[in-house]
Write a protein that holds these residues in place. Structure first.
Motif, PDB file in Angstrom:
ATOM      1  N   GLU A 183       0.833  -1.182   0.000  1.00 30.50           N
ATOM      2  CA  GLU A 183       0.000   0.000   0.000  1.00 30.50           C
ATOM      3  C   GLU A 183       0.873   1.239   0.000  1.00 30.50           C
ATOM      4  N   LEU A 184       0.363   2.320  -0.612  1.00 29.77           N
ATOM      5  CA  LEU A 184       1.100   3.574  -0.614  1.00 29.77           C
ATOM      6  C   LEU A 184       0.088   4.706  -0.473  1.00 29.77           C
ATOM      7  N   ILE A 185       0.330   5.597   0.493  1.00 29.02           N
ATOM      8  CA  ILE A 185      -0.633   6.669   0.728  1.00 29.02           C
ATOM      9  C   ILE A 185      -0.091   7.971   0.166  1.00 29.02           C
ATOM     10  N   VAL A 186      -0.756   8.486  -0.852  1.00 29.63           N
ATOM     11  CA  VAL A 186      -0.290   9.683  -1.545  1.00 29.63           C
ATOM     12  C   VAL A 186      -1.232  10.840  -1.230  1.00 29.63           C
ATOM     13  N   PHE A 187      -0.643  12.013  -0.961  1.00 27.25           N
ATOM     14  CA  PHE A 187      -1.425  13.190  -0.579  1.00 27.25           C
ATOM     15  C   PHE A 187      -0.994  14.332  -1.491  1.00 27.25           C
ATOM     16  N   ASN A 188      -1.873  14.712  -2.403  1.00 32.06           N
ATOM     17  CA  ASN A 188      -1.496  15.674  -3.429  1.00 32.06           C
ATOM     18  C   ASN A 188      -2.580  16.738  -3.577  1.00 32.06           C
ATOM     19  N   TRP A 189      -2.271  17.806  -4.289  1.00 32.92           N
ATOM     20  CA  TRP A 189      -3.266  18.821  -4.607  1.00 32.92           C
ATOM     21  C   TRP A 189      -4.371  18.187  -5.443  1.00 32.92           C
ATOM     22  N   SER A 190      -5.578  18.727  -5.343  1.00 33.96           N
ATOM     23  CA  SER A 190      -6.646  18.225  -6.192  1.00 33.96           C
ATOM     24  C   SER A 190      -6.391  18.684  -7.628  1.00 33.96           C
ATOM     25  N   GLU A 191      -6.902  17.936  -8.587  1.00 35.22           N
ATOM     26  CA  GLU A 191      -6.730  18.236 -10.012  1.00 35.22           C
ATOM     27  C   GLU A 191      -5.254  18.342 -10.377  1.00 35.22           C
ATOM     28  N   GLY A 198       2.192  -3.748  -8.367  1.00 36.58           N
ATOM     29  CA  GLY A 198       1.323  -4.493  -7.448  1.00 36.58           C
ATOM     30  C   GLY A 198       1.147  -3.808  -6.110  1.00 36.58           C
ATOM     31  N   VAL A 199       1.139  -2.482  -6.137  1.00 37.13           N
ATOM     32  CA  VAL A 199       0.946  -1.715  -4.899  1.00 37.13           C
ATOM     33  C   VAL A 199      -0.388  -0.978  -4.999  1.00 37.13           C
ATOM     34  N   ASP A 200      -1.175  -1.036  -3.936  1.00 39.43           N
ATOM     35  CA  ASP A 200      -2.433  -0.271  -3.935  1.00 39.43           C
ATOM     36  C   ASP A 200      -2.161   1.162  -3.520  1.00 39.43           C
ATOM     37  N   ILE A 201      -2.599   2.115  -4.321  1.00 44.75           N
ATOM     38  CA  ILE A 201      -2.388   3.514  -3.946  1.00 44.75           C
ATOM     39  C   ILE A 201      -3.650   4.070  -3.295  1.00 44.75           C
ATOM     40  N   VAL A 202      -3.467   4.598  -2.108  1.00 47.55           N
ATOM     41  CA  VAL A 202      -4.562   5.323  -1.465  1.00 47.55           C
ATOM     42  C   VAL A 202      -4.298   6.793  -1.754  1.00 47.55           C
ATOM     43  N   TYR A 203      -5.174   7.414  -2.538  1.00 47.93           N
ATOM     44  CA  TYR A 203      -4.889   8.756  -3.022  1.00 47.93           C
ATOM     45  C   TYR A 203      -5.848   9.746  -2.386  1.00 47.93           C
ATOM     46  N   SER A 204      -5.310  10.741  -1.705  1.00 48.12           N
ATOM     47  CA  SER A 204      -6.211  11.771  -1.183  1.00 48.12           C
ATOM     48  C   SER A 204      -5.655  13.148  -1.536  1.00 48.12           C
ATOM     49  N   THR A 205      -6.520  14.143  -1.501  1.00 43.31           N
ATOM     50  CA  THR A 205      -6.121  15.453  -2.010  1.00 43.31           C
ATOM     51  C   THR A 205      -6.370  16.566  -0.996  1.00 43.31           C
ATOM     52  N   PHE A 206      -5.656  17.679  -1.194  1.00 42.83           N
ATOM     53  CA  PHE A 206      -5.898  18.876  -0.385  1.00 42.83           C
ATOM     54  C   PHE A 206      -6.031  20.054  -1.340  1.00 42.83           C
ATOM     55  N   SER A 207      -6.523  21.174  -0.810  1.00 42.39           N
ATOM     56  CA  SER A 207      -6.712  22.308  -1.702  1.00 42.39           C
ATOM     57  C   SER A 207      -5.932  23.532  -1.248  1.00 42.39           C
ATOM     58  N   SER A 208      -5.171  23.420  -0.160  1.00 44.76           N
ATOM     59  CA  SER A 208      -4.279  24.509   0.204  1.00 44.76           C
ATOM     60  C   SER A 208      -3.141  23.962   1.043  1.00 44.76           C
ATOM     61  N   ASN A 209      -2.022  24.690   1.023  1.00 43.08           N
ATOM     62  CA  ASN A 209      -0.870  24.265   1.822  1.00 43.08           C
ATOM     63  C   ASN A 209      -1.210  24.214   3.298  1.00 43.08           C
ATOM     64  N   GLN A 210      -2.059  25.157   3.725  1.00 44.60           N
ATOM     65  CA  GLN A 210      -2.428  25.212   5.140  1.00 44.60           C
ATOM     66  C   GLN A 210      -3.171  23.949   5.547  1.00 44.60           C
ATOM     67  N   GLU A 211      -4.075  23.527   4.665  1.00 49.00           N
ATOM     68  CA  GLU A 211      -4.839  22.311   4.944  1.00 49.00           C
ATOM     69  C   GLU A 211      -3.892  21.112   5.028  1.00 49.00           C
ATOM     70  N   MET A 212      -2.956  21.051   4.089  1.00 47.44           N
ATOM     71  CA  MET A 212      -1.983  19.964   4.062  1.00 47.44           C
ATOM     72  C   MET A 212      -1.176  19.940   5.355  1.00 47.44           C
ATOM     73  N   LEU A 213      -0.690  21.122   5.748  1.00 49.92           N
ATOM     74  CA  LEU A 213       0.133  21.209   6.955  1.00 49.92           C
ATOM     75  C   LEU A 213      -0.660  20.767   8.189  1.00 49.92           C
ATOM     76  N   ALA A 214      -1.921  21.220   8.270  1.00 47.97           N
ATOM     77  CA  ALA A 214      -2.747  20.860   9.424  1.00 47.97           C
ATOM     78  C   ALA A 214      -2.926  19.353   9.501  1.00 47.97           C
ATOM     79  N   LYS A 215      -3.121  18.705   8.350  1.00 44.60           N
ATOM     80  CA  LYS A 215      -3.363  17.261   8.368  1.00 44.60           C
ATOM     81  C   LYS A 215      -2.106  16.485   8.702  1.00 44.60           C
ATOM     82  N   ILE A 216      -0.959  16.948   8.205  1.00 48.05           N
ATOM     83  CA  ILE A 216       0.284  16.251   8.532  1.00 48.05           C
ATOM     84  C   ILE A 216       0.615  16.452  10.008  1.00 48.05           C
ATOM     85  N   ASN A 217       0.366  17.664  10.490  1.00 47.10           N
ATOM     86  CA  ASN A 217       0.586  17.971  11.900  1.00 47.10           C
ATOM     87  C   ASN A 217      -0.250  17.087  12.796  1.00 47.10           C
ATOM     88  N   ALA A 218      -1.506  16.858  12.400  1.00 46.25           N
ATOM     89  CA  ALA A 218      -2.401  16.043  13.210  1.00 46.25           C
ATOM     90  C   ALA A 218      -1.874  14.614  13.293  1.00 46.25           C
TER      91      ALA A 218
END
Lengths: 283, 355
Positions: free
Chosen positions: B38-46, B61-81
């Protein structure tokens, strides 16, 4: 007896946990954070500080709050005016009742964001409404609707209208028809019957509808974001920005808490006014 | 009753704690050369064509779990959490620096990423990661002026063109306060990375003058430029390029004041559980043929030289994709402001909207 109370408590416990974990603890966390010190980038220092409240009470936020308050009051009143005849009609629609109710609910199956996007298409300068009006020669120049407070009101009314229709419908539905017959027997015409009997008796429905419309309307931020292109602010936008843009958690928490108190106060006032009113109107 | 309640509470808390400590089978966390499932990827939307992810899953043969954010602040908050242990994240330039300072990201093992050689020298040793240890550029772009050639006769040359009353009601600007202030301060001739309170105030007043001229605050104004409703705007080069695909009248220029440049960069968070797989994934993304697909779907600037060479001329000609060197040199990097300045800036930004 004691055994019974114990069982009663035990059966209540899911509710107690619910309140504890999803209401009391989160709200207390917001309260604690609102008094903490902001050190930027979403980090906070748990040092007592009222700076957040000092900023929250600035004239800028007062303006944003007043604006939101004003728009949501207008939207709630408009919702009430539109929803009452609507609900009245549905309640008296006989076998069509369920179908009509379903139609009221159907929009809920689609996300509010998507429904608001369709309003952009409708209200745009080159949008559907303007095109129709231009083609039929009613107007010569497109009316600017999008990006104005008008668009905000449209969005709020459209978004929360079902919340108003359903409680009013429920109270009209439950209205005891014998009162209406009595009024008729005593010589009241339909209009008088409506204003002297139906409306006062179904007013609790209007009231709960008003609360269910007003509360989400005042705190929403997608409507202003989408329909005014971010040019206008509601208090919801300010709170969102405090958390996500400024990353100032104490400030966001302080404004959230103040908004909560404001909503609570307005609800209490509303109920105080109307509950005494209700009794007198029934007498 | 009280006893029972306490027991129940303890059980509940215990389960919550247990849940949050989700069992880690992190044989891969140290990067020992074995692919995980498994690989968890966190990228900007679109920002990522599904095709690229699908092909990686198939090949490795790796499952990608892909999720997105729409601002750097949101990204930082989620990584911080720290509730999700992302493996690959794509923050913008100076947020890499911020993540590094907070010790939230770790050094990348470049031995596992031979395709790094495809990155052009121009986009190496960037100021937020001068030693090239923590980040690898994903895409880059500029903040400049997008415009519609039919509505704007002369190509714009300066930020001042946004205030031109002839364009009233057809001007677009970005959503974020910081980006607006980068522009405002650069226009006023100040250093936007470290403005004084006075300068911020002046910027706010300038913004207030701009508001009546605006169509909207929008960071993704592609649709408005395609329809022709927007005539000129402060926008990303990538947005202009996307709009240009549909409407060839859309152009993009960097103003004489400079404009801003940025990169989004791949990093690996400290609590990543699949570090090696993350590096394999980054290496895969840097393959010229994969990176080419990325550019074709999202025509931002691509730091991958080898991929750019393979691009069709139609895409190479996208506005803002390839800029003259002397223009690039004049652009500034954006930098996050210190908290108290940021707060002040937001106040002026909101004030311009409310009043």
């Amino acid at each position: 007896m004691i055994r019974n109370i114990r069982t009663a408590y035990l059966m209540l416990s899911p509710t107690v946990f619910w309140f504890l974990f999803f209401l009391i603890i989160p709200v207390s966390m917001i309260a604690v954070i609102s008094f903490a010190t902001n050190i930027g980038f979403g980090d906070i220092l748990y040092d007592f500080n009222i700076e957040a409240y000092q900023s929250a009470f600035s004239s800028l936020y007062a303006k944003a709050i007043l604006q939101s308050l004003w728009w949501s009051i207008i939207a709630t009143v408009l919702c009430g005016i539109i929803a009452y005849p609507f609900a009245y009609f549905i309640a008296n629609a006989g076998k069509w009742k369920n179908f009509l109710l379903l139609l009221v609910m159907v929009p809920f199956w689609t996300n509010l964001l998507i429904r608001l996007y369709s309003w952009i298409v409708l209200m745009n300068n080159q949008g559907v409404i303007n095109n129709i009006l231009l083609k039929t020669g009613i107007i010569d120049e497109p009316i600017k609707m999008l990006y104005t407070p008008f668009a905000v009101i449209v969005g709020l009314v459209y978004g929360f209208l079902p919340f108003m229709i359903l409680p009013i419908y429920a109270s009209i539905e439950q209205l005891n028809k014998t009162y209406l017959e009595a009024a008729e027997d005593l010589g009241a015409n339909p209009i008088k019957t409506f204003f002297a009997v139906t409306l006062p008796l179904t007013f609790p429905g209007v009231l709960s509808g008003a609360i269910m419309t007003f509360v989400p309307a005042i705190s929403v931020f997608v409507v202003t974001d989408l329909l005014t292109g971010g040019r206008l602010l509601m208090i919801g936008n300010v709170i969102r920005d405090a958390f996500l843009v400024e990353m100032n958690w104490p400030l966001g928490s302080a404004i959230s808490l103040l908004l909560m108190i404001l909503v609570l106060l307005s609800m209490i006032t509303l109920m105080k006014f109307t509950s005494s009113d209700d009794e007198s109107s029934l007498l | 009753m009280k006893g029972k309640l306490i027991i129940l509470l303890t059980v509940l808390v215990a389960t919550l704690v247990a849940c949050s400590e989700n069992g880690t089978d992190s044989s891969d966390a140290k990067g020992n050369g074995k692919l995980s499932d498994e690989l968890i990827v966190f990228n900007w939307s679109e920002y990522m064509p599904q095709e690229i992810l699908d092909e990686f899953e198939e090949e490795f043969g790796v499952d990608i779990v892909y999720s997105t954010f729409s601002s750097n602040q949101e990204m930082l908050a989620k990584i911080n959490a720290g509730t999700v242990s992302y493996d690959v994240v794509v923050p913008s330039d100076f947020y890499v620096n911020r993540l590094k300072e907070q010790e939230l990201i770790q050094e990348i093992n470049f031995d596992n990423i031979p395709n790094y050689k495809n990155i052009s020298d121009e986009w190496k040793e960037l100021p937020f990661d001068p030693d090239e240890k923590y980040s690898i550029p994903y895409m880059y772009g500029y903040d400049g002026i997008a415009y519609n050639k039919e509505k704007v006769d002369e190509p714009p040359t300066s930020w001042a063109d946004l205030w031109n009353p002839a364009y009233k009601g057809h001007v677009i600007t970005m959503e974020e306060p910081k980006e607006n202030f980068n522009m405002l301060l650069q226009y006023l001739g100040y250093d936007h990375t470290n403005p004084t309170e006075e300068q911020l105030k002046e910027g706010g007043e300038k913004l207030k003058e701009l508001v009546p001229n605006l169509l909207s605050f929008k960071s993704t104004p592609e649709a408005e430029f395609v329809s022709g409703e927007a005539w000129i705007g402060y926008a990303y080069s990538g947005a202009a390029a996307v709009a240009w695909k549909e409407n060839k009248n859309v152009g993009f220029v960097l103003p004489k004041e400079g404009g801003i440049r940025w990169t989004d960069n791949m990093v690996i968070p400290k609590n990543a559980e699949h570090k090696y797989t993350a590096e394999v994934f980054i290496n895969y993304l840097l393959r010229p043929e994969v990176s080419k697909k990325l550019s074709e779907a999202y025509p931002y600037g691509n730091p991958n030289e080898a991929a750019v060479e393979m691009l069709d001329d139609s895409i190479k000609n996208s506005p803002g994709l390839i800029m003259p060197e002397e223009k690039i040199e004049k652009t500034d990097w954006g930098k996050p402001l210190r908290p108290e300045k940021k707060k002040l800036m937001n106040r002026y930004f909101q004030k311009a909207k409310v009043e």
